[in-house]
Design an enzyme around this catalytic site. Structure first.
Site, mmCIF file in Angstrom:
data_model
loop_
_atom_site.group_PDB
_atom_site.id
_atom_site.type_symbol
_atom_site.label_atom_id
_atom_site.label_comp_id
_atom_site.label_asym_id
_atom_site.label_seq_id
_atom_site.Cartn_x
_atom_site.Cartn_y
_atom_site.Cartn_z
ATOM 1 N NE ARG A 186 -52.421 57.599 -96.799
ATOM 2 C CZ ARG A 186 -51.943 58.317 -95.782
ATOM 3 N NH1 ARG A 186 -50.673 58.223 -95.441
ATOM 4 N NH2 ARG A 186 -52.726 59.131 -95.111
ATOM 5 C CE LYS B 267 -50.241 74.989 -99.049
ATOM 6 N NZ LYS B 267 -51.000 73.765 -99.326
ATOM 7 C CD GLU C 67 -54.931 58.753 -98.707
ATOM 8 O OE1 GLU C 67 -54.301 59.744 -99.087
ATOM 9 O OE2 GLU C 67 -55.010 58.398 -97.499
#
Length: 640
Positions: A405, A289, A377
């Site tokens: 969600r 990343k 979540e």
């Protein structure tokens, strides 16, 4: 920090993937470097998701080089990874408008380009969508190839596992590419992260297995039944040789890797070799990343979306030096730690957003009482409910858009038993440049019908502190607090932590003609609009004034406040920064109708369509929730 730049001579000739295919494989590394420079140059002035897209440049180039897009489908999970994909698919010239109002969209969407296969603002959906596309291709007897690129921690999401479970049993030829950079926004957590960290496969073994599979297929030996038997035998032999179980092969998904995801020529070779293989396949690639930009590689969490910066030095550019009010997120984080120091039952829970929501403040001081559960979540809410059932008081912080969600979990696992879970919905209302997948538009309308919930929204950060204090007191049940992204109202934000009576609003200003009812921080805009409207009305010879009520609680409603409004005012204006349909204004109308009050009522809120991306001030102007629009509505009411 300054690094030698290329002339972008290759990139300037690439508008679409067909142009990329004209290049020789040995030219692809230069293309990747030129794309990487383009991303850095543009994002240094026009902020966006930097680190993930820098890491996935080679993936995007290799996929578009090997596959026949857009006929072949590339499904990007999340979309943080996809800036190189945008640049290669007809949006290079417009890339500088990314996330700007009227510019290209923040995440891939078929509404913008035929090369974008699905909506991918939220995580973990790529495998399921890709499987659906692969099944559609088989059903239609099409040779279309489907690739699902899942990364940025999305494998920690439950939907990814649901997709894997069906990939293994549903006939398909999909390729799943696991872009493993050990990060989501913060560093990835949980068992999947640990599993991937230690998963290794011998390159020699992989090569032998691949060559054998190709030979068997060319001989026509690999029927579906034989493939499954060979794969099970292969898994047993490998487990014995390497003393390691491979989860993906346990799902009967052919596993390849891990391999270097930042080696574009190697990727092209591997993907080309496995592309025509029948059955589901998973290619595990390691990427970095922030690849190619030293500051982003060094601090990957900070440079996920760093804002404006100097591309030559890596210095981040602040937006002004004078003291400003802190963000609501900082107030939340500081207050949570303050409360946790006096109440040892308080626990912090967040799904992969500790720095974003500022729970990292408590995490640093009380790591044993804070939990980052990854991009999960639903689990975050149910995990919190389990702790609440047995005596703890979890503060579960989820961005409003991601809380969608967890809707069933809020109802089934928390609300039915009225457990003391404090659900903090960060980024409520419009969030700006991230656009329709990230606006916190629906929480009030969605949660309002659920029994047992207390739903509150503070008008400023001092009210946020007091609501947090109130929520952790005994016998408060399931308590929802929604608040926006960004700066609060006061530099001197610290205040005494005092209980607010649940269901009790407040009158901010008296008036004789029109009553304004607001909930949350939009009340500050309304206060300014009232001043403007009264001044304009007075200039026209109208002496009537406007009353302002801060409802504070969407549930339970303040019946005393609403009775006062219904009894004394013939004109009512409700203002909220959630969807108008089913929200606070609807609740007020229902109350007035049920109690036979008949004021003329106008409701202002977010419209019944998805609001696009752009800076906050522009968006609130476009939806009619800025000071001037509200003042104009009030002026008409005062003069009528």
């Amino acid at each position: 920090m300054a690094e030698e730049k290329t002339s972008k001579s290759l990139l300037s000739s690439i508008d679409l993937p067909q142009d990329l295919k004209q290049l020789q494989p040995e030219q692809l590394p230069q293309v990747c470097e030129e794309i990487r420079e383009e991303i850095i140059d543009v994002l240094s002035q026009n902020p966006g998701h930097l680190g993930s897209s820098l890491g996935a440049v080679e993936l995007a180039v290799a996929l578009h080089y090997v596959y026949n897009t857009p006929e072949d489908r590339i499904v990007w999970d999340v979309g943080h990874q996809a800036y190189a994909h945008k640049i290669l698919t007809g949006r290079r010239e417009a890339f500088h408008t990314n996330r700007k109002y009227g510019g290209i969209r923040p995440f891939p969407t078929p509404l913008e380009s035929k090369y974008d296969t699905c909506t991918c603002g939220h995580a973990s959906n790529a495998i399921s969508i890709g499987l659906g596309m692969a099944v559609a291709a088989k059903n239609q007897h099409s040779d279309r190839k489907v690739v699902a690129v899942i990364g940025d921690g999305a494998m920690s999401g439950g939907l990814a596992f649901e997709g894997l479970n069906n990939v293994s049993t549903t006939p398909n030829d999909m390729l799943i590419i696991l872009n493993d950079n050990a990060m989501s926004i913060d560093r990835s957590v949980g068992g999947m992260k640990q599993y991937l960290l230690h998963l290794h496969t011998s390159p020699t073994y992989n090569n032998l297995r691949f060559r054998a599979a190709k030979r068997f297929e060319s001989w026509g030996w690999l029927t579906e039944k034989r493939k499954r038997a060979i794969l099970r035998f292969n898994n047993s032999i490998k487990s014995l040789l390497f003393n390691q179980q491979n989860m993906f092969e346990g799902f009967d998904i052919r596993y390849f890797g891990p391999t270097d995801g930042n080696d574009v020529q190697g990727l092209v070779r591997i993907i080309s070799e496995i592309k025509e293989m029948k059955g589901p396949k998973l290619l595990h690639v390691h990427t970095i990343k922030g690849k190619g930009y030293k500051a982003a590689e060094k601090d990957q969490a900070l440079w996920h979306a760093p804002g404006r910066f100097n591309p030559n030095t890596g210095e981040r550019i602040a937006s002004g030096s004078q003291e400003k009010p802190p963000k609501y997120q900082i107030v939340f984080g500081e207050t949570l730690l303050e409360l946790a120091k006096t109440n040892d039952k308080i626990i912090g829970v967040t799904p992969a957003m500790p720095t974003g929501c500022s729970m990292d403040i408590m995490m640093k001081e009380m790591p044993e009482r804070t939990f980052d559960v990854g991009i999960a979540e639903g689990h975050a809410v149910t995990f919190s409910a389990g702790m609440a059932k047995d005596g703890l008081v979890p503060f579960c912080n989820i961005y409003s858009t991601f809380a969608q969600r967890a809707y069933d979990h809020i109802i089934h696992d928390a609300a039915i038993l009225n457990l003391p879970v404090v659900l903090c919905l960060d980024r409520a209302g419009l969030v700006g440049e991230d656009g329709p997948t990230h606006h916190g538009a629906f929480d009030m309308a969605a949660l309002r019908p659920i029994p047992n919930l207390t739903i509150a929204s503070p008008m400023d950060e001092r009210e946020l502190r007091r609501l947090m204090y109130t929520a952790q007191l005994p016998d408060k049940g399931t308590f929802v607090i929604r608040y926006p992204r960004g700066a609060s109202e006061h530099v001197d934000w610290r205040c005494e932590l005092e209980e607010i009576e649940v269901g009790k609003g407040r009158k901010l200003k008296d008036g004789d003609s029109v009553a304004v009812i607001t909930i949350g921080p939009i009340g500050n805009t309304a206060s300014k609009a009232i001043e403007v409207a009264e001044s304009q009305a007075k200039a026209k010879g109208c002496e009537h004034t406007v009353a302002h009520y801060d409802l504070r609680f969407l549930k339970p409603l303040d019946e005393v406040l609403l009775n006062e409004v219904g009894s004394h005012y013939k004109k009512v204006l409700t203002i909220e920064d959630g969807v108008r349909e089913g929200g606070m204004g609807s609740a007020v109308l229902e109350y007035m109708a049920d109690h036979k009050f008949t004021p003329e009522t106008i409701r202002l809120g977010l419209p019944d369509h998805f609001v696009e991306h752009g800076d906050i001030s522009t968006l609130y102007n476009k939806v009619g929730l800025d000071t001037s629009h509200i003042a104009n509505v009030l002026l008409q009411l005062l003069l009528s």
